[in-house]
Design a protein around this motif. Structure first.
Motif, PDB file in Angstrom:
ATOM      1  N   ALA A  40       0.842  -1.204   0.000  1.00  0.00           N
ATOM      2  CA  ALA A  40       0.000   0.000   0.000  1.00  0.00           C
ATOM      3  C   ALA A  40       0.878   1.256   0.000  1.00  0.00           C
ATOM      4  O   ALA A  40       0.591   2.225  -0.721  1.00  0.00           O
ATOM      5  N   ALA A  41       1.953   1.243   0.785  1.00  0.00           N
ATOM      6  CA  ALA A  41       2.864   2.388   0.832  1.00  0.00           C
ATOM      7  C   ALA A  41       3.564   2.569  -0.511  1.00  0.00           C
ATOM      8  O   ALA A  41       3.734   3.699  -0.987  1.00  0.00           O
ATOM      9  N   ASP A  42       3.963   1.442  -1.140  1.00  0.00           N
ATOM     10  CA  ASP A  42       4.594   1.522  -2.462  1.00  0.00           C
ATOM     11  C   ASP A  42       3.617   2.106  -3.491  1.00  0.00           C
ATOM     12  O   ASP A  42       3.996   2.946  -4.323  1.00  0.00           O
ATOM     13  N   ALA A  43       2.373   1.657  -3.455  1.00  0.00           N
ATOM     14  CA  ALA A  43       1.367   2.161  -4.389  1.00  0.00           C
ATOM     15  C   ALA A  43       1.157   3.661  -4.164  1.00  0.00           C
ATOM     16  O   ALA A  43       1.083   4.443  -5.124  1.00  0.00           O
ATOM     17  N   LYS A  44       1.076   4.060  -2.902  1.00  0.00           N
ATOM     18  CA  LYS A  44       0.887   5.482  -2.575  1.00  0.00           C
ATOM     19  C   LYS A  44       2.104   6.284  -3.026  1.00  0.00           C
ATOM     20  O   LYS A  44       1.957   7.396  -3.584  1.00  0.00           O
ATOM     21  N   ALA A  45       3.306   5.738  -2.813  1.00  0.00           N
ATOM     22  CA  ALA A  45       4.532   6.417  -3.242  1.00  0.00           C
ATOM     23  C   ALA A  45       4.546   6.585  -4.766  1.00  0.00           C
ATOM     24  O   ALA A  45       4.925   7.644  -5.279  1.00  0.00           O
ATOM     25  N   MET A  46       4.145   5.551  -5.488  1.00  0.00           N
ATOM     26  CA  MET A  46       4.093   5.641  -6.950  1.00  0.00           C
ATOM     27  C   MET A  46       3.070   6.698  -7.384  1.00  0.00           C
ATOM     28  O   MET A  46       3.329   7.490  -8.288  1.00  0.00           O
ATOM     29  N   GLU A  47       1.920   6.692  -6.731  1.00  0.00           N
ATOM     30  CA  GLU A  47       0.877   7.676  -7.044  1.00  0.00           C
ATOM     31  C   GLU A  47       1.396   9.093  -6.789  1.00  0.00           C
ATOM     32  O   GLU A  47       1.230   9.989  -7.622  1.00  0.00           O
ATOM     33  N   LEU A  48       2.057   9.286  -5.649  1.00  0.00           N
ATOM     34  CA  LEU A  48       2.598  10.605  -5.318  1.00  0.00           C
ATOM     35  C   LEU A  48       3.719  10.994  -6.279  1.00  0.00           C
ATOM     36  O   LEU A  48       3.828  12.157  -6.682  1.00  0.00           O
ATOM     37  N   HIS A  49       4.535  10.027  -6.665  1.00  0.00           N
ATOM     38  CA  HIS A  49       5.619  10.304  -7.607  1.00  0.00           C
ATOM     39  C   HIS A  49       5.046  10.761  -8.952  1.00  0.00           C
ATOM     40  O   HIS A  49       5.539  11.735  -9.550  1.00  0.00           O
ATOM     41  N   LEU A  50       4.008  10.083  -9.441  1.00  0.00           N
ATOM     42  CA  LEU A  50       3.369  10.490 -10.696  1.00  0.00           C
ATOM     43  C   LEU A  50       2.769  11.891 -10.579  1.00  0.00           C
ATOM     44  O   LEU A  50       2.878  12.711 -11.499  1.00  0.00           O
ATOM     45  N   CYS A  51       2.152  12.155  -9.425  1.00  0.00           N
ATOM     46  CA  CYS A  51       1.552  13.468  -9.188  1.00  0.00           C
ATOM     47  C   CYS A  51       2.638  14.551  -9.187  1.00  0.00           C
ATOM     48  O   CYS A  51       2.484  15.604  -9.815  1.00  0.00           O
ATOM     49  N   VAL A  52       3.745  14.273  -8.507  1.00  0.00           N
ATOM     50  CA  VAL A  52       4.849  15.228  -8.456  1.00  0.00           C
ATOM     51  C   VAL A  52       5.406  15.448  -9.861  1.00  0.00           C
ATOM     52  O   VAL A  52       5.678  16.582 -10.272  1.00  0.00           O
ATOM     53  N   GLN A  53       5.553  14.376 -10.618  1.00  0.00           N
ATOM     54  CA  GLN A  53       6.081  14.482 -11.982  1.00  0.00           C
ATOM     55  C   GLN A  53       5.157  15.324 -12.850  1.00  0.00           C
ATOM     56  O   GLN A  53       5.614  16.159 -13.634  1.00  0.00           O
ATOM     57  N   GLN A  54       3.843  15.137 -12.690  1.00  0.00           N
ATOM     58  CA  GLN A  54       2.887  15.946 -13.453  1.00  0.00           C
ATOM     59  C   GLN A  54       3.019  17.425 -13.074  1.00  0.00           C
ATOM     60  O   GLN A  54       2.988  18.299 -13.936  1.00  0.00           O
ATOM     61  N   HIS A  55       3.167  17.683 -11.785  1.00  0.00           N
ATOM     62  CA  HIS A  55       3.300  19.071 -11.333  1.00  0.00           C
ATOM     63  C   HIS A  55       4.609  19.681 -11.817  1.00  0.00           C
ATOM     64  O   HIS A  55       4.639  20.870 -12.183  1.00  0.00           O
ATOM     65  N   VAL A  56       5.675  18.916 -11.842  1.00  0.00           N
ATOM     66  CA  VAL A  56       6.954  19.415 -12.347  1.00  0.00           C
ATOM     67  C   VAL A  56       6.826  19.745 -13.831  1.00  0.00           C
ATOM     68  O   VAL A  56       7.281  20.805 -14.279  1.00  0.00           O
ATOM     69  N   ASP A  57       6.191  18.851 -14.592  1.00  0.00           N
ATOM     70  CA  ASP A  57       5.989  19.108 -16.023  1.00  0.00           C
ATOM     71  C   ASP A  57       5.135  20.354 -16.230  1.00  0.00           C
ATOM     72  O   ASP A  57       5.424  21.191 -17.095  1.00  0.00           O
ATOM     73  N   SER A  58       4.076  20.468 -15.430  1.00  0.00           N
ATOM     74  CA  SER A  58       3.198  21.635 -15.519  1.00  0.00           C
ATOM     75  C   SER A  58       3.975  22.909 -15.174  1.00  0.00           C
ATOM     76  O   SER A  58       3.827  23.934 -15.852  1.00  0.00           O
TER      77      SER A  58
END
Length: 132
Positions: free
Chosen positions: A32-50
């Motif tokens: 669950a923590a790994d899934a949440k970390a992946m979700e947060l990483h994708l979110c951070v990556q989207q925000h960095v791209d934005s």
């Protein structure tokens, strides 16, 4: 002694089940923590791209604003030059009109003076005013 070993085996099996259950629970938490970390990483990556996109847009708009500002300043300079040229031409034309007006007044005075002079008519011998 056989009962003790059976109790010990039973106790070890119970402890083993508890620990196995605890390990499964911890593994589930890790997943669950790994899934949440992946979700947060994708979110951070989207925000960095934005953010990069917004920075690029900001730079482009700033460059456009600078170019527009330079164009505006150039137009203001051109208007000021045109205004100075216009004022200069207007002063020259005003001076020329004043000169022409003075010359016209002088000519009118000469013509008026000529009208007051009398000349002797060669045909009839009479003194006549000029221009009439």
């Amino acid at each position: 002694p056989g009962a003790d070993t059976a109790d010990a085996v039973s106790w070890e099996a119970a402890v083993r089940r508890v620990y196995e259950q605890q390990v499964r629970h911890l593994q589930a938490q890790v997943r669950a923590a790994d899934a949440k970390a992946m979700e947060l990483h994708l979110c951070v990556q989207q925000h960095v791209d934005s953010l990069r996109s917004e920075e690029s847009t900001k730079r482009r708009l700033r460059d456009e604003a600078d170019a527009t500002q330079a164009q505006l300043q150039s137009l203001k300079d051109e208007i000021a030059t045109t205004r100075r040229n216009y004022d200069s031409q207007l002063a020259i034309l005003t001076e020329h009109i004043c000169t022409l007006s003075t010359q016209l007044s002088d000519k009118d005075e000469n013509i008026a003076g000529m009208h007051t002079n009398k000349v002797l008519c060669g045909r009839c011998g009479m003194w006549n005013a000029m221009g009439r």
